[in-house]
Write a protein that holds these residues in place. Structure first.
Motif, short mmCIF file in Angstrom:
data_model
loop_
_atom_site.label_atom_id
_atom_site.label_comp_id
_atom_site.label_asym_id
_atom_site.label_seq_id
_atom_site.Cartn_x
_atom_site.Cartn_y
_atom_site.Cartn_z
N PHE A 288 0.83 -1.21 0.00
CA PHE A 288 0.00 0.00 0.00
C PHE A 288 0.86 1.26 0.00
N SER A 289 2.03 1.22 0.61
CA SER A 289 2.95 2.36 0.50
C SER A 289 3.29 2.59 -0.97
N HIS A 290 3.49 1.50 -1.69
CA HIS A 290 3.75 1.56 -3.13
C HIS A 290 2.57 2.20 -3.87
N MET A 291 1.35 1.78 -3.54
CA MET A 291 0.16 2.32 -4.20
C MET A 291 0.01 3.82 -3.92
N PHE A 292 0.32 4.23 -2.69
CA PHE A 292 0.21 5.65 -2.35
C PHE A 292 1.24 6.46 -3.14
N ALA A 293 2.46 5.95 -3.22
CA ALA A 293 3.51 6.66 -3.96
C ALA A 293 3.18 6.75 -5.44
N GLN A 294 2.45 5.77 -5.97
CA GLN A 294 2.01 5.82 -7.36
C GLN A 294 1.06 6.99 -7.60
N GLN A 295 0.44 7.48 -6.52
CA GLN A 295 -0.45 8.63 -6.60
C GLN A 295 0.32 9.95 -6.49
N GLY A 296 1.64 9.87 -6.39
CA GLY A 296 2.45 11.07 -6.26
C GLY A 296 2.61 11.56 -4.84
N ILE A 297 2.22 10.72 -3.86
CA ILE A 297 2.32 11.09 -2.45
C ILE A 297 3.71 10.73 -1.92
N GLU A 298 4.27 11.59 -1.08
CA GLU A 298 5.51 11.24 -0.39
C GLU A 298 5.16 10.33 0.78
N VAL A 299 5.76 9.13 0.83
CA VAL A 299 5.35 8.10 1.77
C VAL A 299 6.52 7.61 2.60
N LEU A 300 6.26 7.47 3.91
CA LEU A 300 7.19 6.79 4.81
C LEU A 300 6.43 5.64 5.45
N GLY A 301 6.90 4.41 5.21
CA GLY A 301 6.27 3.24 5.81
C GLY A 301 7.08 2.72 6.98
N ILE A 302 6.40 2.37 8.08
CA ILE A 302 7.09 1.78 9.22
C ILE A 302 6.44 0.45 9.57
N ASP A 303 7.25 -0.48 10.06
CA ASP A 303 6.75 -1.79 10.47
C ASP A 303 7.68 -2.32 11.55
N PRO A 304 7.14 -3.04 12.55
CA PRO A 304 8.00 -3.54 13.63
C PRO A 304 8.81 -4.77 13.24
N GLU A 305 8.50 -5.38 12.08
CA GLU A 305 9.19 -6.59 11.65
C GLU A 305 10.32 -6.25 10.67
N PRO A 306 11.57 -6.58 11.00
CA PRO A 306 12.67 -6.33 10.06
C PRO A 306 12.44 -6.99 8.70
N GLU A 307 11.81 -8.18 8.72
CA GLU A 307 11.53 -8.86 7.46
C GLU A 307 10.58 -8.05 6.58
N GLY A 308 9.61 -7.38 7.23
CA GLY A 308 8.68 -6.56 6.49
C GLY A 308 9.35 -5.36 5.85
N VAL A 309 10.21 -4.70 6.60
CA VAL A 309 10.93 -3.53 6.07
C VAL A 309 11.82 -3.94 4.91
N ALA B 264 -0.66 13.02 7.02
CA ALA B 264 -1.68 11.97 7.02
C ALA B 264 -1.06 10.68 7.52
N VAL B 265 -1.91 9.82 8.06
CA VAL B 265 -1.48 8.51 8.54
C VAL B 265 -2.46 7.47 8.01
N THR B 266 -1.94 6.34 7.55
CA THR B 266 -2.80 5.22 7.19
C THR B 266 -2.53 4.07 8.15
N LEU B 267 -3.61 3.37 8.49
CA LEU B 267 -3.54 2.18 9.35
C LEU B 267 -4.43 1.13 8.68
N PHE B 268 -3.82 0.38 7.76
CA PHE B 268 -4.57 -0.56 6.93
C PHE B 268 -4.38 -1.98 7.45
N ASP B 269 -5.48 -2.65 7.75
CA ASP B 269 -5.45 -4.06 8.15
C ASP B 269 -4.49 -4.28 9.32
N VAL B 270 -4.53 -3.38 10.29
CA VAL B 270 -3.64 -3.45 11.45
C VAL B 270 -4.42 -3.53 12.75
#
Length: 415
Positions: free
Chosen positions: A269-290, A326-332
């Motif tokens: 979803f960070s990818h999808m947001f950036a495709q809209q021209g939005i500047e995105v910072l994604g965070i996740d507690p799992e190193p594998e996810g990052v 803005a903040v997104t919290l998707f499926d969390v």
């Protein structure tokens, strides 16, 4: 335990006018060594001839039990309250949604009883000063249960169905304020960690329960880049993804707006947001996810900046106060045991006027969409209450996406 001893035959009473709600009080009667406590709006009991003696015998044989209560149903069949006081992220009054149905088939120990019909051993009732406590109104029953627990006895909730008229919203709000003043925290959306630290003068601690996910969340080892794969395979998921990306764009209308994607997972979803021209910072507690997020987005093309990814927890977001638009919290949120903490963090990092876009599968009565990994699934009413209880956030939009999960969508604004 023979829970039928409590039920008897129940009949609804006439509705109470809204103007009289504030004066509602508990009634009690003594019979055969047992005290029966009920709200004036609850039921007219028509018990069997032998139930007081049978129940007194049960309470006498089990000296650890001091109070037993039953849940309530509104006349239209909807659950008003379990009549129990189980502390959990959705609030103290459990509405029978989001947990396995079998959880209500047997009596369970709780902190105290919040409504419906309650039965007590007469000696215990007198020992804790029940007459005086019930004079406090609705909160008096809560205090009575705590007093029973302070004697070392148990408080049980049983899955009996009794009929009642629902309380007015004004009455519920008034009682919630009284509870906040008496016990020091909100009964609707409590901070679980703070509740666990609460204790009374004699050291009694709350009997905090966590209805968390059944298994560790090891999605990367088991499922890989699941969201990216779902986008490729399922048409309904592609439609969902584009709809949510469009909604995120509406939350970031200005060039240079920064969107924080909390719990970004594999970065889709960070990818999808950036495709809209939005500047995105994604965070996740799992190193594998990052790592997976960085890998999956490294070969993609974007109209502006590529999304960035950092290791970070939602309950301790590595950002300054009022630093994101803005903040997104998707499926969390459905995975969280203590969601109010993350919601407070979201409020902290949002700029004034900034928006939080929250998406979660809706609870569908009869089963969870993911019984293994979802600790809670919300109805819209519950989600609005949960988010709306967060200091600084106001729910400004609600919606629902039709499809497999019937996702709930909420936009909350930092005020």
């Amino acid at each position: 335990m023979n829970t039928s001893l409590i039920a008897g035959t129940a009949a609804p009473v006439e509705s109470t006018e809204a103007g009289e709600a504030a004066s509602l009080r508990w009634e009690h009667q003594r019979a055969g060594g047992v005290v029966v406590i009920r709200h004036r709006t609850a039921v007219d009991m028509q018990p069997t001839e032998t139930w007081p003696d049978e129940l007194a015998a049960f309470l006498g044989m089990s000296g650890q039990v001091g109070m037993v209560g039953a849940k309530r149903l509104a006349p239209d069949g909807s659950i008003v309250s379990m009549g129990e006081f189980v502390i959990h992220p959705k609030g103290f009054h459990h509405h029978g949604k989001g947990v396995p149905a079998q959880a209500y088939r047997f009596p369970e120990e709780v902190d105290t009883i919040a409504g419906g019909v309650v039965v007590m051993n007469e000696e215990v009732f007198d020992e804790v000063g029940g007459e005086a406590l019930l004079g406090w109104g609705q909160i008096g029953l809560l205090a009575l249960g705590i007093a029973v627990r302070q004697t070392g006895r148990k408080v049980l909730a049983v899955p009996q169905v009794l009929v009642t008229d629902a309380f007015t919203p004004e009455y519920q709000e008034d009682e919630a304020k009284k509870f906040q003043e008496r016990f020091g925290f909100d009964w609707f959306c409590a901070d679980m960690d703070a509740v666990r630290e609460q204790h009374f003068e004699d050291g009694l601690m709350w009997n905090v329960r966590y209805h968390a996910a059944a298994m560790p969340f090891e999605k990367y080892e088991e499922r890989g880049a699941l969201v990216w794969e779902s986008y490729q395979k399922a048409d309904f998921f592609r439609k969902r993804a584009h709809h949510l990306a469009s909604a995120a764009k509406q939350c970031c209308p200005n060039e240079g707006d920064l969107l924080l994607d909390v719990g970004c997972g594999d970065g889709f979803f960070s990818h999808m947001f950036a495709q809209q021209g939005i500047e995105v910072l994604g965070i996740d507690p799992e190193p594998e996810g990052v790592e997976q997020s960085r890998q999956m987005t490294s070969t993609q093309q974007y109209p502006g900046k590529a999304p960035r990814f950092e290791l970070g927890r939602g309950d301790d977001i590595p950002r300054e106060n009022e630093s994101v638009d803005a903040v997104t919290l998707f499926d969390v949120i459905e995975h969280l045991a203590n969601p109010i903490v993350i919601l407070r963090e979201i409020s902290r990092v949002l700029k004034p006027g900034g928006k939080a876009l929250i998406v979660t599968p809706s609870w569908q009565f009869g089963g969870s969409s993911d019984a293994v990994y979802h600790g809670f699934e919300y109805t819209m009413e519950e989600l609005v209450r949960q988010v709306g209880a967060t200091p600084g956030l106001t729910v400004v939009h609600t919606g629902q996406i039709t499809g497999v999960y019937r996702d709930l969508v909420i936009v909350a604004q930092k005020g």
